[in-house]
Design a protein around this motif. Structure first.
Motif, PDB file in Angstrom:
ATOM      1  N   GLY A 132      85.438  33.934 -12.103  1.00  0.00           N
ATOM      2  CA  GLY A 132      86.555  33.910 -13.034  1.00  0.00           C
ATOM      3  C   GLY A 132      87.888  33.838 -12.312  1.00  0.00           C
ATOM      4  O   GLY A 132      87.958  33.951 -11.081  1.00  0.00           O
ATOM      5  N   HIS A 133      88.942  33.647 -13.074  1.00  0.00           N
ATOM      6  CA  HIS A 133      90.287  33.638 -12.487  1.00  0.00           C
ATOM      7  C   HIS A 133      90.577  35.015 -11.909  1.00  0.00           C
ATOM      8  O   HIS A 133      90.390  36.033 -12.571  1.00  0.00           O
ATOM      9  N   LEU A 134      91.000  35.049 -10.665  1.00  0.00           N
ATOM     10  CA  LEU A 134      91.224  36.315  -9.977  1.00  0.00           C
ATOM     11  C   LEU A 134      92.694  36.474  -9.606  1.00  0.00           C
ATOM     12  O   LEU A 134      93.242  35.683  -8.832  1.00  0.00           O
ATOM     13  N   GLN A 135      93.320  37.501 -10.169  1.00  0.00           N
ATOM     14  CA  GLN A 135      94.700  37.818  -9.815  1.00  0.00           C
ATOM     15  C   GLN A 135      94.718  38.588  -8.506  1.00  0.00           C
ATOM     16  O   GLN A 135      93.807  39.352  -8.198  1.00  0.00           O
ATOM     17  N   ARG A 136      95.776  38.388  -7.747  1.00  0.00           N
ATOM     18  CA  ARG A 136      95.843  39.009  -6.424  1.00  0.00           C
ATOM     19  C   ARG A 136      95.786  40.527  -6.507  1.00  0.00           C
ATOM     20  O   ARG A 136      95.202  41.184  -5.640  1.00  0.00           O
ATOM     21  N   ASN A 137      96.373  41.110  -7.553  1.00  0.00           N
ATOM     22  CA  ASN A 137      96.374  42.568  -7.662  1.00  0.00           C
ATOM     23  C   ASN A 137      95.014  43.130  -8.064  1.00  0.00           C
ATOM     24  O   ASN A 137      94.828  44.343  -8.098  1.00  0.00           O
ATOM     25  N   LYS A 138      94.049  42.255  -8.377  1.00  0.00           N
ATOM     26  CA  LYS A 138      92.690  42.702  -8.688  1.00  0.00           C
ATOM     27  C   LYS A 138      91.730  42.426  -7.526  1.00  0.00           C
ATOM     28  O   LYS A 138      90.572  42.834  -7.567  1.00  0.00           O
ATOM     29  N   ALA A 139      92.218  41.715  -6.521  1.00  0.00           N
ATOM     30  CA  ALA A 139      91.348  41.330  -5.402  1.00  0.00           C
ATOM     31  C   ALA A 139      90.813  42.540  -4.660  1.00  0.00           C
ATOM     32  O   ALA A 139      89.689  42.514  -4.134  1.00  0.00           O
ATOM     33  N   ASN A 140      91.604  43.623  -4.597  1.00  0.00           N
ATOM     34  CA  ASN A 140      91.146  44.812  -3.879  1.00  0.00           C
ATOM     35  C   ASN A 140      89.962  45.462  -4.576  1.00  0.00           C
ATOM     36  O   ASN A 140      89.124  46.101  -3.930  1.00  0.00           O
ATOM     37  N   LYS A 141      89.840  45.280  -5.896  1.00  0.00           N
ATOM     38  CA  LYS A 141      88.693  45.831  -6.626  1.00  0.00           C
ATOM     39  C   LYS A 141      87.434  45.000  -6.364  1.00  0.00           C
ATOM     40  O   LYS A 141      86.330  45.539  -6.250  1.00  0.00           O
ATOM     41  N   ILE A 142      87.606  43.693  -6.283  1.00  0.00           N
ATOM     42  CA  ILE A 142      86.469  42.798  -6.085  1.00  0.00           C
ATOM     43  C   ILE A 142      85.903  42.911  -4.670  1.00  0.00           C
ATOM     44  O   ILE A 142      84.685  42.975  -4.462  1.00  0.00           O
ATOM     45  N   ALA A 143      86.784  42.953  -3.682  1.00  0.00           N
ATOM     46  CA  ALA A 143      86.356  42.862  -2.281  1.00  0.00           C
ATOM     47  C   ALA A 143      85.594  44.072  -1.778  1.00  0.00           C
ATOM     48  O   ALA A 143      85.025  44.028  -0.684  1.00  0.00           O
ATOM     49  N   VAL A 144      85.540  45.155  -2.542  1.00  0.00           N
ATOM     50  CA  VAL A 144      84.822  46.350  -2.089  1.00  0.00           C
ATOM     51  C   VAL A 144      83.506  46.542  -2.835  1.00  0.00           C
ATOM     52  O   VAL A 144      82.795  47.526  -2.594  1.00  0.00           O
ATOM     53  N   LEU A 145      83.144  45.620  -3.718  1.00  0.00           N
ATOM     54  CA  LEU A 145      81.964  45.807  -4.563  1.00  0.00           C
ATOM     55  C   LEU A 145      80.662  45.621  -3.797  1.00  0.00           C
ATOM     56  O   LEU A 145      80.571  44.786  -2.888  1.00  0.00           O
ATOM     57  N   PRO A 146      79.645  46.374  -4.169  1.00  0.00           N
ATOM     58  CA  PRO A 146      78.335  46.229  -3.515  1.00  0.00           C
ATOM     59  C   PRO A 146      77.752  44.839  -3.723  1.00  0.00           C
ATOM     60  O   PRO A 146      77.859  44.265  -4.804  1.00  0.00           O
ATOM     61  N   ASN A 147      77.174  44.283  -2.696  1.00  0.00           N
ATOM     62  CA  ASN A 147      76.445  43.018  -2.755  1.00  0.00           C
ATOM     63  C   ASN A 147      77.297  41.822  -3.184  1.00  0.00           C
ATOM     64  O   ASN A 147      76.763  40.837  -3.711  1.00  0.00           O
ATOM     65  N   LEU A 148      78.611  41.893  -2.950  1.00  0.00           N
ATOM     66  CA  LEU A 148      79.454  40.728  -3.235  1.00  0.00           C
ATOM     67  C   LEU A 148      79.130  39.631  -2.229  1.00  0.00           C
ATOM     68  O   LEU A 148      79.217  39.832  -1.018  1.00  0.00           O
ATOM     69  N   TYR A 149      78.779  38.459  -2.731  1.00  0.00           N
ATOM     70  CA  TYR A 149      78.354  37.344  -1.878  1.00  0.00           C
ATOM     71  C   TYR A 149      79.428  36.277  -1.751  1.00  0.00           C
ATOM     72  O   TYR A 149      79.663  35.744  -0.674  1.00  0.00           O
ATOM     73  N   MET A 150      80.085  35.954  -2.876  1.00  0.00           N
ATOM     74  CA  MET A 150      81.032  34.849  -2.838  1.00  0.00           C
ATOM     75  C   MET A 150      82.081  34.979  -3.947  1.00  0.00           C
ATOM     76  O   MET A 150      81.783  35.434  -5.051  1.00  0.00           O
ATOM     77  N   VAL A 151      83.304  34.571  -3.623  1.00  0.00           N
ATOM     78  CA  VAL A 151      84.361  34.388  -4.617  1.00  0.00           C
ATOM     79  C   VAL A 151      84.603  32.890  -4.710  1.00  0.00           C
ATOM     80  O   VAL A 151      85.030  32.268  -3.736  1.00  0.00           O
ATOM     81  N   GLU A 152      84.336  32.304  -5.865  1.00  0.00           N
ATOM     82  CA  GLU A 152      84.373  30.846  -5.995  1.00  0.00           C
ATOM     83  C   GLU A 152      85.722  30.306  -6.468  1.00  0.00           C
ATOM     84  O   GLU A 152      85.888  29.094  -6.584  1.00  0.00           O
ATOM     85  N   THR A 153      86.683  31.173  -6.723  1.00  0.00           N
ATOM     86  CA  THR A 153      87.904  30.721  -7.393  1.00  0.00           C
ATOM     87  C   THR A 153      89.176  31.045  -6.613  1.00  0.00           C
ATOM     88  O   THR A 153      90.191  31.424  -7.194  1.00  0.00           O
ATOM     89  N   VAL A 154      89.148  30.892  -5.309  1.00  0.00           N
ATOM     90  CA  VAL A 154      90.354  31.110  -4.505  1.00  0.00           C
ATOM     91  C   VAL A 154      91.291  29.924  -4.687  1.00  0.00           C
ATOM     92  O   VAL A 154      90.898  28.768  -4.474  1.00  0.00           O
ATOM     93  N   ASP A 155      92.533  30.193  -5.082  1.00  0.00           N
ATOM     94  CA  ASP A 155      93.458  29.101  -5.382  1.00  0.00           C
ATOM     95  C   ASP A 155      94.854  29.310  -4.792  1.00  0.00           C
ATOM     96  O   ASP A 155      95.810  28.628  -5.179  1.00  0.00           O
ATOM     97  N   SER A 156      94.977  30.252  -3.843  1.00  0.00           N
ATOM     98  CA  SER A 156      96.284  30.452  -3.210  1.00  0.00           C
ATOM     99  C   SER A 156      96.109  31.157  -1.870  1.00  0.00           C
ATOM    100  O   SER A 156      95.110  31.863  -1.637  1.00  0.00           O
ATOM    101  N   GLN A 157      97.078  30.974  -0.992  1.00  0.00           N
ATOM    102  CA  GLN A 157      97.042  31.644   0.306  1.00  0.00           C
ATOM    103  C   GLN A 157      97.168  33.155   0.137  1.00  0.00           C
ATOM    104  O   GLN A 157      96.518  33.922   0.860  1.00  0.00           O
ATOM    105  N   LYS A 158      97.977  33.591  -0.824  1.00  0.00           N
ATOM    106  CA  LYS A 158      98.167  35.021  -1.038  1.00  0.00           C
ATOM    107  C   LYS A 158      96.858  35.687  -1.454  1.00  0.00           C
ATOM    108  O   LYS A 158      96.532  36.781  -0.983  1.00  0.00           O
ATOM    109  N   LEU A 159      96.102  35.020  -2.325  1.00  0.00           N
ATOM    110  CA  LEU A 159      94.820  35.582  -2.754  1.00  0.00           C
ATOM    111  C   LEU A 159      93.844  35.624  -1.585  1.00  0.00           C
ATOM    112  O   LEU A 159      93.147  36.622  -1.374  1.00  0.00           O
ATOM    113  N   ALA A 160      93.792  34.550  -0.818  1.00  0.00           N
ATOM    114  CA  ALA A 160      92.897  34.511   0.343  1.00  0.00           C
ATOM    115  C   ALA A 160      93.254  35.601   1.341  1.00  0.00           C
ATOM    116  O   ALA A 160      92.376  36.299   1.870  1.00  0.00           O
TER     117      ALA A 160
END
Length: 341
Positions: A94-122
């Motif tokens: 889904g669309h990922l806002q930069r201020n939510k990235a910290n919640k996603i990146a710590v989740l168990p068994n996270l394999y891939m983020v398919e919707t990177v669309d900016s340098q800030k998010l990356a």
């Protein structure tokens, strides 16, 4: 939020089997000039209960996709799911806002983020992954706005190379996996190859030329439940399938509002769409929500702090080689395939 009535486990297994068989049929129809990469099936479980995920997992499915941050947080941390699905691999689609990235990146068994669309998010994903000392690298795809519409998520074609190089050169904790697009919902292949899919195919060829990589080193995530076979014939290596496996979604009805149709898969604000479906089992999905799933034998495995598979692919910087398939040949093959059908 997602604890809806569960789908019959046997029905999930049957539907999953049909989708996998249709993926095989589509692979057999691909032009020989396309990379010989078996497509990954990402089973999208948006609004579906944990029991549906466990049912699909018990039939061999390993890659699952979610569109909403909160829903993925709840499901990935579910005790029953963790105990029953130790090797699950989560894709955020889904669309990922930069201020939510910290919640996603710590989740168990996270394999891939398919919707990177900016340098800030990356950069944010990279920093959080490094801060928490996650094992291996987080795979990411760059989302491309193949329609070129300003109100749609994803990068314009001219910005793709810049963000890709940023991920490779400046984000040591991320692994660039490929390109992703939503594509046009409801497009009829009888009118010819889907122009959004063709645009992503061309984008990959141009990117591989610029980076000095071969086509099989850059994945393509495209295709939904209504068109996943068509997308594979055009070169997709990652299809996102949801309601075709788990049945139509029933969204919570707000007081005083009309119920959404059972065939609706989401809205444009999610910036992703469900993907992949056989014509025999197809159930209509909305182009703005993307499903994803995967075959157990196909993945190279993501990494995680909580009982997660850590067989991560090698560093992007070590991938070299020139594309052996020219844009002209590939597009001609695809057009000939369309005429043949």
């Amino acid at each position: 939020m997602f604890r809806k009535m569960a789908t019959n486990p046997d029905e999930v297994g049957k539907s999953l089997k049909v989708v996998l068989e249709n993926i095989q049929k589509a692979v057999a129809l691909r032009p020989k000039s396309l990379p010989d990469v078996h497509p990954r099936l990402v089973a999208v479980t948006k609004t579906k209960p944990v029991s549906d995920i466990i049912a699909a997992y018990s039939h061999g499915q390993r890659h699952f996709g979610e569109n909403y941050v909160q829903e993925l947080c709840e499901k990935s941390n579910d005790t029953q799911l963790q105990e029953s699905c130790a090797e699950i691999k989560w894709h955020f689609i889904g669309h990922l806002q930069r201020n939510k990235a910290n919640k996603i990146a710590v989740l168990p068994n996270l394999y891939m983020v398919e919707t990177v669309d900016s340098q800030k998010l990356a950069q944010t994903l990279n920093n959080v992954w490094e801060k928490h000392r996650r094992t291996g690298k987080l795979k990411v795809m760059v989302q491309v706005n193949t329609k070129g519409e300003e109100n749609k998520s994803g990068l314009q074609a001219g910005d793709v190379e810049g963000l890709t190089r940023f991920v490779i050169d400046r984000c040591p904790c991320l692994e660039f996996a490929g390109l992703m697009t939503i594509g046009s919902y409801g497009y009829d292949p009888a009118d010819g190859p889907n122009p959004d899919f063709l645009a992503l195919v061309r984008q990959r060829e141009e990117l591989c030329q610029a980076l000095g990589r071969s086509l099989d080193q850059v994945e393509l995530s495209m295709g939904m439940s209504t068109d996943y076979m068509h997308s594979i014939e055009l070169g997709s290596t990652n299809v996102r399938v949801g309601s075709t496996i788990f049945g139509a979604r029933n969204y919570p009805q707000k007081p005083g509002s009309q119920s959404k149709g059972s065939s609706t898969e989401g809205n444009q604000s999610d910036s992703t769409s469900d993907a992949g479906a056989s014509s025999a089992v197809a159930t209509s999905e909305n182009n703005s929500q993307s499903d994803s799933g995967a075959k157990n034998s196909q993945s190279s495995a993501g990494s995680n702090n909580q009982s997660e598979s850590s067989n991560v692919s090698s560093n992007c910087d070590s991938l070299t080689g020139n594309s052996e398939v020219s844009q002209e040949r590939t597009v001609n093959d695809i057009q000939n395939l369309s005429l043949r059908n």
